[in-house]
Design an enzyme around this catalytic site. Structure first.
Site, short mmCIF file in Angstrom:
data_model
loop_
_atom_site.label_atom_id
_atom_site.label_comp_id
_atom_site.label_asym_id
_atom_site.label_seq_id
_atom_site.Cartn_x
_atom_site.Cartn_y
_atom_site.Cartn_z
N ASP A 184 33.30 15.64 -5.23
CA ASP A 184 32.14 16.21 -4.54
C ASP A 184 30.88 15.97 -5.37
OD1 ASP A 184 33.40 17.18 -2.25
OD2 ASP A 184 33.94 19.07 -3.22
N LYS A 204 40.74 24.55 -3.38
CA LYS A 204 40.11 23.74 -4.43
C LYS A 204 40.23 24.35 -5.83
CE LYS A 204 36.68 21.27 -1.66
NZ LYS A 204 35.28 20.89 -1.52
N THR A 259 40.96 20.56 0.21
CA THR A 259 39.79 21.24 0.75
C THR A 259 40.02 22.75 0.84
OG1 THR A 259 38.11 21.13 2.48
CG2 THR A 259 40.39 20.82 3.20
P1 NAP Z 1 30.82 28.73 0.00
O1 NAP Z 1 31.57 28.39 -1.25
O2 NAP Z 1 31.38 29.73 0.93
O3 NAP Z 1 29.33 29.19 -0.45
C1 NAP Z 1 28.37 29.53 0.52
C2 NAP Z 1 27.05 29.85 -0.17
O4 NAP Z 1 26.06 30.01 0.85
C3 NAP Z 1 27.07 31.11 -1.00
O5 NAP Z 1 26.24 30.93 -2.12
C4 NAP Z 1 26.48 32.14 -0.03
O6 NAP Z 1 25.78 33.19 -0.69
C5 NAP Z 1 25.48 31.32 0.73
N1 NAP Z 1 25.23 31.82 2.08
C6 NAP Z 1 26.13 31.91 3.10
N2 NAP Z 1 25.53 32.41 4.20
C7 NAP Z 1 24.24 32.65 3.87
C8 NAP Z 1 23.14 33.17 4.57
N3 NAP Z 1 23.22 33.53 5.86
N4 NAP Z 1 21.95 33.29 3.93
C9 NAP Z 1 21.82 32.91 2.63
N5 NAP Z 1 22.86 32.43 1.90
C10 NAP Z 1 24.05 32.28 2.51
O7 NAP Z 1 30.59 27.41 0.88
P2 NAP Z 1 30.42 25.90 0.37
O8 NAP Z 1 31.76 25.26 0.32
O9 NAP Z 1 29.56 25.91 -0.84
O10 NAP Z 1 29.65 25.25 1.62
C11 NAP Z 1 28.29 25.50 1.87
C12 NAP Z 1 27.81 24.48 2.92
O11 NAP Z 1 27.91 23.17 2.39
C13 NAP Z 1 28.65 24.48 4.20
O12 NAP Z 1 27.82 24.30 5.30
C14 NAP Z 1 29.58 23.29 4.03
O13 NAP Z 1 29.94 22.73 5.27
C15 NAP Z 1 28.67 22.34 3.26
N6 NAP Z 1 29.43 21.41 2.43
C16 NAP Z 1 29.16 20.09 2.58
C17 NAP Z 1 29.82 19.16 1.80
C18 NAP Z 1 29.49 17.71 1.99
O14 NAP Z 1 30.23 16.85 1.48
N7 NAP Z 1 28.42 17.39 2.68
C19 NAP Z 1 30.76 19.55 0.85
C20 NAP Z 1 31.02 20.92 0.71
C21 NAP Z 1 30.35 21.82 1.52
P3 NAP Z 1 26.51 34.50 -1.29
O15 NAP Z 1 26.92 34.13 -2.68
O16 NAP Z 1 25.49 35.54 -1.21
O17 NAP Z 1 27.69 34.75 -0.38
#
Ligand code: NAP
Length: 273
Positions: A104, A68, A64
């Protein structure tokens, strides 16, 4: 009972103390009466940890944040989805050979397929990070058309290009419609539970709404979508189903997914109390 034959599995990441994976994977091992244990390893020095997996004969690990992508050059082989997404969340130690997978993608697709169609449908994904990438590649493989909307436009555009899809700036969110809408940003995640990535009046532009966020279980986005009678898919399903796919890779057995989901829901509910 833990004895000299107990096989060791685990999760490597930083931080990992909040992870639901030890609970659901140990539940699955117990369910199938497999002599194995799954532990959480808080890992900062990734190279040493990978050497440790080889040296100690650990059978498999989940990977995680933040490892990754950086784990890839330390592995011996990647499966096709891991190769295409450029991220590994699962390692299988196959007789000393470390093989990287990305479940994922599979988790998201399993969760979506339970309630919605994919092939030929237009899916709008909000975000361009790890979750958006995994969901996007999974949907693309199943024949969906992908539209990416990301806060940082250039990042969204690069992902859309990799997926053969289209991208729009965040400011144009209200003009976009499609079959499915997927939030793959942290908007609405605890403690910011009143946040919603798109105004509720524009949710009518979609039939299916999924949230990758799983804490809280029902985000404001899903609550509003439900009120409008749309099909909703929560992030916990994606999380548990990616674990179900990991279990299959490690043991060849089908994990008890409904029971694992129940256990995970119960833990989250207790945390929310
Ligand atoms: P990440 O790699 O850090 O990417 C975050 C994304 O969200 C980026 O595209 C970022 O945009 C955007 N973002 C962040 N804050 C924002 C805001 N205030 N307004 C608009 N856009 C925003 O994170 P991730 O791993 O993809 O995770 C994203 C979410 O998915 C988290 O809540 C995580 O807990 C969840 N998740 C769930 C699972 C599951 O199995 N259910 C698996 C993985 C992740 P920028 O490019 O502009 O920074």
């Amino acid at each position: 009972m833990i004895d000299a034959k107990t096989e060791v599995y685990g999760i490597i990441g930083h931080p990992v103390s909040h992870s639901l994976s030890p609970t659901i994977q140990n539940f699955a091992f117990c369910y199938h009466k497999i002599n194995a244990v799954y532990l959480a390893f808080d890992v900062i020095d990734l190279e040493s940890a990978i050497r440790g997996i080889r040296g100690l004969g650990i059978k498999g690990v989940s990977v995680t944040i933040p490892h990754k992508v950086s784990v890839i050059p330390l592995l011996d082989r990647l499966d096709e989805l891991a190769e295409r997404t450029g991220a590994v969340n699962t390692i299988l130690n196959k007789d000393g050979l470390l093989i990287g997978y990305n479940t994922d993608c599979l988790g998201a697709i399993l969760a979506i397929k339970e309630k919605a169609d994919i092939e030929g449908k237009d899916y709008v994904i909000l975000g361009a990070g790890g979750a958006a990438r995994a969901i996007g590649f999974g949907l693309k493989k199943e024949g969906a058309n992908i539209i990416i909307i990301n806060r940082t436009y250039e990042k969204g555009e690069a992902l859309a290009r990799a997926l053969g899809g289209r991208s729009y700036p965040w400011g144009r969110i209200r003009e976009i419609s499609g079959y499915g809408l997927i939030n793959a940003t942290p908007i609405g995640m605890w403690p910011n539970v009143e946040q919603i990535p798109i105004s509720k009046e524009y949710l009518r532009n979609f039939k299916v709404v999924m949230d990758a966020v799983y804490n809280p279980l029902e985000t404001r986005l899903l609550r509003e979508a439900k009120r409008l009678g749309l099909v909703t898919i929560d992030g916990l399903k994606m999380l548990v189903y990616q674990g179900v796919a990991q279990f299959k890779i490690w043991t060849g057995r089908d994990a008890p997914k409904e029971e694992m989901l129940k256990v995970a829901r119960e833990i989250l509910r207790i945390k929310e109390l």
